[in-house]
Design a protein around this motif. Structure first.
Motif, PDB file in Angstrom:
ATOM      1  N   LYS A 328       0.822  -1.230   0.000  1.00  8.59           N
ATOM      2  CA  LYS A 328       0.000   0.000   0.000  1.00  8.59           C
ATOM      3  C   LYS A 328       0.851   1.273   0.000  1.00  8.59           C
ATOM      4  N   GLU A 329       1.947   1.248   0.747  1.00  6.23           N
ATOM      5  CA  GLU A 329       2.783   2.457   0.875  1.00  6.23           C
ATOM      6  C   GLU A 329       3.776   2.601  -0.286  1.00  6.23           C
ATOM      7  N   ASP A 330       3.967   1.530  -1.043  1.00  8.76           N
ATOM      8  CA  ASP A 330       4.919   1.581  -2.157  1.00  8.76           C
ATOM      9  C   ASP A 330       4.437   0.623  -3.251  1.00  8.76           C
ATOM     10  N   PHE A 331       3.929   1.209  -4.330  1.00 11.37           N
ATOM     11  CA  PHE A 331       3.310   0.402  -5.393  1.00 11.37           C
ATOM     12  C   PHE A 331       4.224  -0.703  -5.902  1.00 11.37           C
ATOM     13  N   ARG A 332       5.557  -0.505  -5.758  1.00  7.47           N
ATOM     14  CA  ARG A 332       6.493  -1.503  -6.297  1.00  7.47           C
ATOM     15  C   ARG A 332       6.447  -2.812  -5.511  1.00  7.47           C
ATOM     16  N   ASN A 333       5.861  -2.754  -4.309  1.00  4.49           N
ATOM     17  CA  ASN A 333       5.823  -3.960  -3.476  1.00  4.49           C
ATOM     18  C   ASN A 333       4.478  -4.681  -3.486  1.00  4.49           C
ATOM     19  N   VAL A 334       3.562  -4.224  -4.328  1.00  4.59           N
ATOM     20  CA  VAL A 334       2.260  -4.917  -4.389  1.00  4.59           C
ATOM     21  C   VAL A 334       2.399  -6.150  -5.281  1.00  4.59           C
ATOM     22  N   SER A 335       1.920  -7.307  -4.790  1.00  6.03           N
ATOM     23  CA  SER A 335       1.909  -8.512  -5.639  1.00  6.03           C
ATOM     24  C   SER A 335       0.960  -8.248  -6.794  1.00  6.03           C
ATOM     25  N   PRO A 336       1.461  -8.317  -8.038  1.00  6.58           N
ATOM     26  CA  PRO A 336       0.581  -7.950  -9.158  1.00  6.58           C
ATOM     27  C   PRO A 336      -0.371  -9.087  -9.548  1.00  6.58           C
ATOM     28  N   GLY A 337      -1.618  -8.717  -9.766  1.00  6.25           N
ATOM     29  CA  GLY A 337      -2.594  -9.704 -10.218  1.00  6.25           C
ATOM     30  C   GLY A 337      -3.901  -9.552  -9.469  1.00  6.25           C
ATOM     31  N   ILE A 338      -4.985  -9.953 -10.143  1.00  4.64           N
ATOM     32  CA  ILE A 338      -6.321  -9.891  -9.519  1.00  4.64           C
ATOM     33  C   ILE A 338      -7.073 -11.197  -9.804  1.00  4.64           C
ATOM     34  N   PRO A 339      -8.097 -11.489  -8.967  1.00  7.47           N
ATOM     35  CA  PRO A 339      -8.920 -12.674  -9.226  1.00  7.47           C
ATOM     36  C   PRO A 339      -9.868 -12.420 -10.391  1.00  7.47           C
ATOM     37  N   GLY A 340     -10.229 -13.476 -11.129  1.00  5.38           N
ATOM     38  CA  GLY A 340     -11.130 -13.228 -12.260  1.00  5.38           C
ATOM     39  C   GLY A 340     -11.832 -14.438 -12.851  1.00  5.38           C
ATOM     40  N   ILE A 341     -11.341 -15.648 -12.559  1.00  5.99           N
ATOM     41  CA  ILE A 341     -11.780 -16.797 -13.380  1.00  5.99           C
ATOM     42  C   ILE A 341     -13.287 -17.060 -13.305  1.00  5.99           C
ATOM     43  N   GLU A 342     -13.878 -16.857 -12.136  1.00  4.13           N
ATOM     44  CA  GLU A 342     -15.296 -17.214 -11.962  1.00  4.13           C
ATOM     45  C   GLU A 342     -16.227 -16.225 -12.667  1.00  4.13           C
ATOM     46  N   LEU A 343     -15.683 -15.047 -12.984  1.00  6.85           N
ATOM     47  CA  LEU A 343     -16.540 -13.976 -13.501  1.00  6.85           C
ATOM     48  C   LEU A 343     -16.375 -13.730 -14.998  1.00  6.85           C
ATOM     49  N   LEU A 344     -15.482 -14.470 -15.641  1.00  5.04           N
ATOM     50  CA  LEU A 344     -15.198 -14.200 -17.065  1.00  5.04           C
ATOM     51  C   LEU A 344     -16.472 -14.201 -17.905  1.00  5.04           C
ATOM     52  N   LEU A 345     -17.199 -15.319 -17.866  1.00  2.00           N
ATOM     53  CA  LEU A 345     -18.392 -15.435 -18.705  1.00  2.00           C
ATOM     54  C   LEU A 345     -19.496 -14.464 -18.264  1.00  2.00           C
ATOM     55  N   PRO A 346     -19.840 -14.431 -16.961  1.00  2.00           N
ATOM     56  CA  PRO A 346     -20.903 -13.475 -16.575  1.00  2.00           C
ATOM     57  C   PRO A 346     -20.573 -12.032 -16.932  1.00  2.00           C
ATOM     58  N   LEU A 347     -19.335 -11.619 -16.718  1.00  2.00           N
ATOM     59  CA  LEU A 347     -18.962 -10.233 -17.041  1.00  2.00           C
ATOM     60  C   LEU A 347     -19.051  -9.970 -18.533  1.00  2.00           C
ATOM     61  N   MET A 348     -18.507 -10.891 -19.317  1.00  2.00           N
ATOM     62  CA  MET A 348     -18.485 -10.663 -20.764  1.00  2.00           C
ATOM     63  C   MET A 348     -19.896 -10.732 -21.351  1.00  2.00           C
ATOM     64  N   LEU A 419     -20.983  -4.893  -8.357  1.00  2.00           N
ATOM     65  CA  LEU A 419     -21.431  -4.677  -9.746  1.00  2.00           C
ATOM     66  C   LEU A 419     -22.665  -5.543 -10.012  1.00  2.00           C
ATOM     67  N   LYS A 420     -23.664  -4.947 -10.635  1.00  2.00           N
ATOM     68  CA  LYS A 420     -24.866  -5.709 -11.003  1.00  2.00           C
ATOM     69  C   LYS A 420     -24.604  -6.434 -12.326  1.00  2.00           C
ATOM     70  N   ILE A 421     -24.936  -7.733 -12.321  1.00  2.00           N
ATOM     71  CA  ILE A 421     -24.674  -8.566 -13.503  1.00  2.00           C
ATOM     72  C   ILE A 421     -25.990  -9.135 -14.011  1.00  2.00           C
ATOM     73  N   ASN A 422     -26.089  -9.207 -15.325  1.00  2.00           N
ATOM     74  CA  ASN A 422     -27.228  -9.855 -15.973  1.00  2.00           C
ATOM     75  C   ASN A 422     -26.764 -11.151 -16.585  1.00  2.00           C
ATOM     76  N   GLY A 423     -27.270 -12.270 -16.096  1.00  2.00           N
ATOM     77  CA  GLY A 423     -26.921 -13.559 -16.685  1.00  2.00           C
ATOM     78  C   GLY A 423     -25.969 -14.335 -15.796  1.00  2.00           C
ATOM     79  N   ILE A 424     -26.228 -15.653 -15.701  1.00  2.00           N
ATOM     80  CA  ILE A 424     -25.413 -16.485 -14.807  1.00  2.00           C
ATOM     81  C   ILE A 424     -25.350 -17.929 -15.324  1.00  2.00           C
ATOM     82  N   PRO A 425     -24.185 -18.589 -15.196  1.00  2.00           N
ATOM     83  CA  PRO A 425     -24.135 -20.011 -15.557  1.00  2.00           C
ATOM     84  C   PRO A 425     -24.990 -20.809 -14.578  1.00  2.00           C
TER      85      PRO A 425
END
Ligand code: URP
Ligand code: ZN
Length: 460
Positions: A328-348, A419-425
């Motif tokens: 938080k105090e130094d951007f260079r020390n943040v582990s890069p990456g975010i979660p996403g796999i479960e939301l790929l299809l619903p988001l798209m 975030l409001k999503i329309n559509g779900i597996p």
């Protein structure tokens, strides 16, 4: 004749069109598609009112991945469970060759680890990080026995991931000879290191400086360099997580010239902007390349429509809030990456199809058909007789709100919370077996199979 499973009267969505039909499945394969199947099935699913999509294929994940300071919080079990809940039936992760180790041996070990835990089918790209002549000599065997696709990092020098231009060139030369594909994380590390040092010396270390230290030009330069090398070596090139309008223009020009270059992007580069780094929890949105501007988002959507971007994957690289906070105090020390796999299809679906940015046929093209073709997963990627019965029954109407605490992903936040999503597996089927149904994982750990991929990938 009795089918093992019949899916009745769903709207089948394929890259070339959508239509209502019954699907008859025997064993692991789709065996019949017709208006009405007269026979019965041992099991039947009524899908009227729902879409039936080919199983989604995520070609870019980082499970059990050592990001330098932390392991990602999803292992192959939790990550692939989350994937199944999100309508994904195949993922491609990485076997990272490092420290002088054999690429093939690394691959075999990683494959074993994934096979013990995966709930869905999988493969691995071979990531090369410490390349000498011995590794170059291994490439034909890797292509033959393990993976036709490679990944090279043009950044992360300090972390030991980056390869220099001579390595990029030698790997491309060898891979081209044997019909494989080289994928790159394309950012110019010297621009980034220069700007990181400059901002740090000025005391500018808050998360927004993550974006400012990795400007569009860093990606543009690296993408253009990789394209020149691909042209020179005649190697098929795949740009992982392309994020900028400038890089997209470079890919478009190269494709027009007949250079074999393909590109993917991720939902966050289509939906989120760098403004999030100004929030007090800005570190939670740090990944590399960084989020960009709304202008870049818009151009990337256009790039999908115009067939320049062929794939949308996730770059699922999940850390938790505690881990992200460390930088938080130094951007260079943040582990890069975010979660996403479960939301790929619903988001798209929600942000793409429902909002009129892409058609549902385009959705399955970029999330299933193209990934299968490009990565050599030839038994997957469409709803066709003879292919694996990997299918998603998708409710296009259900409205819901993202809440990370209710998802299977182990990360304790989502960049899309609220975030409001329309559509779900609703139901996910892997090779004829129901593995997820209305909130419940039914599949088993280890049920996912390693899929041997075709040697020559499709150049698009
Ligand atoms: O920040 C990211 N994208 N982390 C995952 C590793 C990579 O660069 O793909
Ligand atoms: Zn990357």
């Amino acid at each position: 004749m009795m089918y093992d499973l019949i899916i009745r009267q769903g709207e089948l969505v394929t890259p070339t069109g959508s239509y209502r039909a019954d699907i008859g499945i025997n064993g692991e394969k789709i065996s019949t598609i017709k208006d009405k199947i007269e026979e019965t099935g041992k099991k039947e699913i009524k899908a009227r009112g729902f879409l039936v999509l080919p199983g989604i294929i995520d070609v870019h994940t980082h499970m059990e991945h050592d990001g330098g300071t932390h392991l990602t919080v999803d292992d192959f079990a939790s990550g692939s469970k989350a994937a199944a809940a999100g309508g994904i039936t195949t993922f491609i992760d990485f076997a990272q060759q490092q420290n002088g180790n054999s690429a093939l041996k690394t691959y075999v070990e990683r494959k074993k680890a994934a096979a013990e835990k995966a709930y869905i089918d999988f493969s691995l790209h071979c990531a090369l990080m410490d390349v000498d002549e011995k590794i170059i000599e291994e490439i034909p065997r890797v292509i033959e026995e393990a993976s036709p696709t490679f990944k090279l990092f043009m950044t992360y020098r300090k972390q030991g991931f980056m390869v220099e231009d001579d390595v990029l060139l030698s790997v491309m030369e060898e891979v081209a000879k044997h019909g494989g594909l080289v994928g790159v994380h394309a950012e110019n590390d010297f621009i980034i290191e220069h700007l990181q040092a400059k901002f740090a010396s000025e005391g500018k270390k808050s998360p927004i400086y993550h974006a400012f230290s990795r400007p569009n030009i860093a990606e543009e330069e690296a993408v253009k360099r990789a394209i020149l090398f691909a042209r020179y070596t005649d190697c098929s090139l795949y740009i992982f997580h392309l994020t900028t309008k400038e890089a997209l223009a470079a890919v478009r020009e190269a494709q027009q010239e007949g250079i074999k270059v393909l590109a993917e992007t991720n939902p966050h580069y289509l939906l989120l902007t760098e403004e999030l780094y100004r929030q007090k929890d800005g570190q939670n949105y740090i990944m590399s390349p960084p989020l960009r501007t709304a202008a870049d988002n818009a151009v990337l959507w256009q790039g999908i429509k115009n067939d320049i971007i062929k794939v949308v994957s996730t770059d699922h690289c999940p850390f938790n809030l505690e881990q992200k906070k460390e930088g938080k105090e130094d951007f260079r020390n943040v582990s890069p990456g975010i979660p996403g796999i479960e939301l790929l299809l619903p988001l798209m679906y929600s942000e793409g199809v429902k909002k009129g940015r892409i058609s549902k046929e385009k959705l399955v093209e970029i999330l299933s058909y193209n990934p299968a073709q490009i990565m050599g997963l030839l038994s997957k990627g469409n709803i066709t007789v003879g292919l694996d019965a990997d299918l998603v029954i998708f409710d296009p109407e259900q409205e819901w709100t993202v809440d990370a605490t209710k998802l299977y992903m182990k990360s304790d936040y989502s960049p899309y919370d609220n975030l409001k999503i329309n559509g779900i597996p609703k139901t996910t089927i892997l090779r004829g077996n129901i593995i997820y149904d209305q909130g419940q994982i039914i599949g088993k750990k280890g049920q996912g199979k390693f899929i041997k991929r075709a040697r020559r990938c499709n150049d698009g």
